[in-house]
Design an enzyme around this catalytic site. Structure first.
Site, PDB file in Angstrom:
ATOM      1  N   ASN A  44       0.851  -1.198   0.000  1.00 42.54           N
ATOM      2  CA  ASN A  44       0.000   0.000   0.000  1.00 42.54           C
ATOM      3  C   ASN A  44       0.884   1.245   0.000  1.00 42.54           C
ATOM      4  OD1 ASN A  44       0.662  -0.732   2.707  1.00 42.54           O
ATOM      5  ND2 ASN A  44      -1.075   0.387   3.529  1.00 42.54           N
ATOM      6  N   GLU A  46       0.357   5.236   0.578  1.00 42.99           N
ATOM      7  CA  GLU A  46      -0.575   6.288   1.013  1.00 42.99           C
ATOM      8  C   GLU A  46      -0.110   7.656   0.507  1.00 42.99           C
ATOM      9  OE1 GLU A  46      -1.110   5.706   5.263  1.00 42.99           O
ATOM     10  OE2 GLU A  46      -2.319   3.905   4.860  1.00 42.99           O
ATOM     11  N   GLU A  57      -2.890  -4.780  -2.970  1.00 43.51           N
ATOM     12  CA  GLU A  57      -3.348  -5.731  -3.997  1.00 43.51           C
ATOM     13  C   GLU A  57      -3.398  -5.065  -5.365  1.00 43.51           C
ATOM     14  OE1 GLU A  57      -4.633  -4.964  -1.087  1.00 43.51           O
ATOM     15  OE2 GLU A  57      -5.991  -6.504  -0.329  1.00 43.51           O
ATOM     16  N   CYS A  91     -10.543  -3.743  -4.514  1.00 44.53           N
ATOM     17  CA  CYS A  91      -9.528  -4.706  -4.978  1.00 44.53           C
ATOM     18  C   CYS A  91     -10.183  -5.991  -5.465  1.00 44.53           C
ATOM     19  CB  CYS A  91      -8.521  -4.992  -3.871  1.00 44.53           C
ATOM     20  SG  CYS A  91      -7.474  -3.561  -3.518  1.00 44.53           S
TER      21      CYS A  91
END
Ligand code: THU
Length: 130
Positions: A44, A46, A57, A91
């Site tokens: 991930n 951010e 994902e 996702c």
């Protein structure tokens, strides 16, 4: 089908170490097995503008697709901050787009050291596709 689920989970764990998550402090890693046999890892990422965040994902899937892959067989997901870290709704829909016609994508999560292997249809029945 039987893949090397533990290898996929180990790669998802490795990917989670690259997570850029200063805002949520919730690290996630993912590893995609494409039909070619290649593995693609993602984490991930951010952003100060929170809505720009991308999940691990989708990061891994988009890496695979941008390298020419069109079919995905399995996705392992790991967070050091949660047991059995499951994919979000967005996702799931992105996975559905790249599901082969003749095989269901398998999703691998880990809970207390045990691997859970589930089909995408358990997460997303009646996915949308044009
Ligand atoms: N996150 C993922 O990477 N994958 C998911 O399926 C759920 C959420 C990330 C997004 C955000 O950086 C953090 O987890 C908290 O929501």
């Amino acid at each position: 089908m039987a893949y090397d689920y533990k290898l996929l989970m180990d790669k998802a764990k490795e990917a989670s170490r690259n997570s850029y998550s200063p805002f949520s402090r919730f690290a996630v890693g993912a590893c995609v097995l494409a039909k070619s046999g290649k593995l693609y890892m993602g984490c991930n990422v951010e952003n100060s503008s929170f809505g720009m965040t991308i999940c691990a994902e989708r990061c891994a899937i988009f890496k695979a697709v941008s390298e020419g892959e069109r079919e995905i067989l399995a996705v392992a997901i790991y967070s050091p901050n949660s047991d059995d870290c499951n994919p979000c709704g967005a996702c799931r829909q992105v996975m559905y787009e790249f599901q082969p016609d003749d095989t269901e994508i398998e999703i691998i999560t880990e809970n207390l050291g045990e691997l859970n292997i589930r089909k995408l249809s358990e997460y997303l029945p009646y996915g949308f596709k044009i």
